[in-house]
Design a protein around this motif. Structure first.
Motif, mmCIF file in Angstrom:
data_model
loop_
_atom_site.group_PDB
_atom_site.id
_atom_site.type_symbol
_atom_site.label_atom_id
_atom_site.label_comp_id
_atom_site.label_asym_id
_atom_site.label_seq_id
_atom_site.Cartn_x
_atom_site.Cartn_y
_atom_site.Cartn_z
ATOM 1 N N VAL A 94 1.708 2.694 8.801
ATOM 2 C CA VAL A 94 0.373 2.607 8.195
ATOM 3 C C VAL A 94 -0.401 1.438 8.791
ATOM 4 N N CYS A 95 0.250 0.294 8.934
ATOM 5 C CA CYS A 95 -0.419 -0.879 9.504
ATOM 6 C C CYS A 95 -0.805 -0.638 10.959
ATOM 7 N N LEU A 96 0.075 0.013 11.715
ATOM 8 C CA LEU A 96 -0.249 0.313 13.112
ATOM 9 C C LEU A 96 -1.436 1.265 13.210
ATOM 10 N N SER A 121 2.522 6.591 1.460
ATOM 11 C CA SER A 121 2.497 5.125 1.382
ATOM 12 C C SER A 121 1.077 4.587 1.546
ATOM 13 N N ALA A 122 0.301 5.197 2.432
ATOM 14 C CA ALA A 122 -1.084 4.767 2.603
ATOM 15 C C ALA A 122 -1.887 4.991 1.327
ATOM 16 N N ALA A 123 -1.669 6.133 0.677
ATOM 17 C CA ALA A 123 -2.371 6.408 -0.583
ATOM 18 C C ALA A 123 -1.991 5.400 -1.650
ATOM 19 N N ARG A 124 -0.725 5.027 -1.676
ATOM 20 C CA ARG A 124 -0.277 4.041 -2.674
ATOM 21 C C ARG A 124 -0.905 2.679 -2.409
ATOM 22 N N GLY A 166 -5.143 -1.302 -3.878
ATOM 23 C CA GLY A 166 -6.126 -2.202 -3.278
ATOM 24 C C GLY A 166 -5.565 -3.133 -2.230
ATOM 25 N N GLU A 167 -4.268 -3.064 -1.965
ATOM 26 C CA GLU A 167 -3.656 -3.967 -0.984
ATOM 27 C C GLU A 167 -4.175 -3.714 0.421
#
Length: 288
Positions: free
Chosen positions: A255-257, A77-80, A85-86
């Motif tokens: 990912v955000c954490l 998910s982080a790679a996506r 660019g998000e």
């Protein structure tokens, strides 16, 4: 007759030299002795072991994906998010909010600490209100901030500013009042006036506490940012997290954490670097 044989004359015997040891033993300080594994490896072993346990629990089904996504899913998910660019855009927005709030709150906190710490009148006027306000939960002020500033960027930055002002105020104030009185008397003996004492004695003496307060404020800035970005945010890491919560995307939430944690670690390293630069004169304990 030689001198040594002359009666009544004492000649002390020649000093004897000790035989040099066959091999010299080099004494190594305790802090310089090797301790097995390199320090960087020991510091990273804990997080690596934690991620390994997380992966094993996810693969074996002990930790269901509905509860918490596995490391492989999180990395995917982080790679996506990076590919689209998000994530980069969200990091830039959140970092800008945190730094703007810290700059505003830190400036106010330091100025109030200087006024309160350097003068008795300032202490009488400033310290009591600051001690009362710092006990008010910042989250409880969110409704008032929305009423005062609307739902744009202003309440988010104001919340971070309020959260970061108090740690800096308390530490700078304590640093100023904790300067050794002997140093003050020595400065007066050398002919320093009030301004000279503040510049050359008081402020350098309060600098260690000020940097500690900065570290606290940086940590609290990220906590306040998490709450602030729940106020009608349309961009930022908190916005990504809020959207992921609506769709039960635990991988994006993780990912955000992780991003919050990495940003916090990065700014803490910046403060540590400042400590090494500005406090190079101060010996410190590095661990036994």
């Amino acid at each position: 007759m030689s001198v040594t044989e002359s009666p009544g004359i004492y000649v002390p015997p020649a000093p004897t030299r000790r035989a040099a040891p066959a091999g010299r033993v080099r004494l190594v300080p305790a802090h310089a002795r090797g301790r097995g594994l390199p320090r960087w490896l020991r510091r990273t072993s804990g997080p690596v072991a934690l991620v390994a346990l997380w992966h094993i629990a996810s693969v074996t089904g002990v930790l269901p994906a509905e509860v918490l996504a596995g490391p492989a899913t999180v990395v995917s998910s982080a790679a996506r998010l990076i590919a689209t660019g998000e994530l980069q855009q969200a990091i830039v927005v959140s970092l800008g909010r945190a730094m703007a709030g810290l700059a505003l709150g830190g400036t106010v906190g330091v100025l109030l600490a200087l006024a309160s710490g350097l003068t008795r009148l300032g202490e009488d006027l400033v310290d009591a209100p600051m001690q009362m306000l710092r006990t008010v939960p910042n989250v409880a002020l969110i409704p008032l901030l929305i009423i005062w500033f609307g739902i744009g960027e202003a309440p988010k930055i104001a919340l971070i500013a309020l959260a970061t002002a108090f740690p800096l105020y308390l530490n700078v104030y304590a640093g100023i009042r904790g300067v050794d009185q002997t140093l003050i008397e020595a400065g007066r003996t050398l002919g320093l006036g009030r301004a000279g004492l503040v510049r050359h004695v008081v402020l350098p003496g309060a600098l260690p506490n000020a940097l500690v307060g900065l570290r606290y404020s940086l940590g609290i800035a990220w906590l306040a940012l998490v709450f602030g970005e729940q106020i009608n945010a349309t961009a930022g890491v908190g916005y990504l997290m809020a959207n992921a919560r609506e769709f039960f995307q635990t991988d994006v939430i993780v990912v955000c954490l992780v991003v919050y944690a990495i940003l916090g670690l990065a700014v803490d390293m910046v403060v540590r670097t400042l400590e090494r630069i500005f406090l190079a004169w101060r010996p410190s304990f590095t661990g036994a």
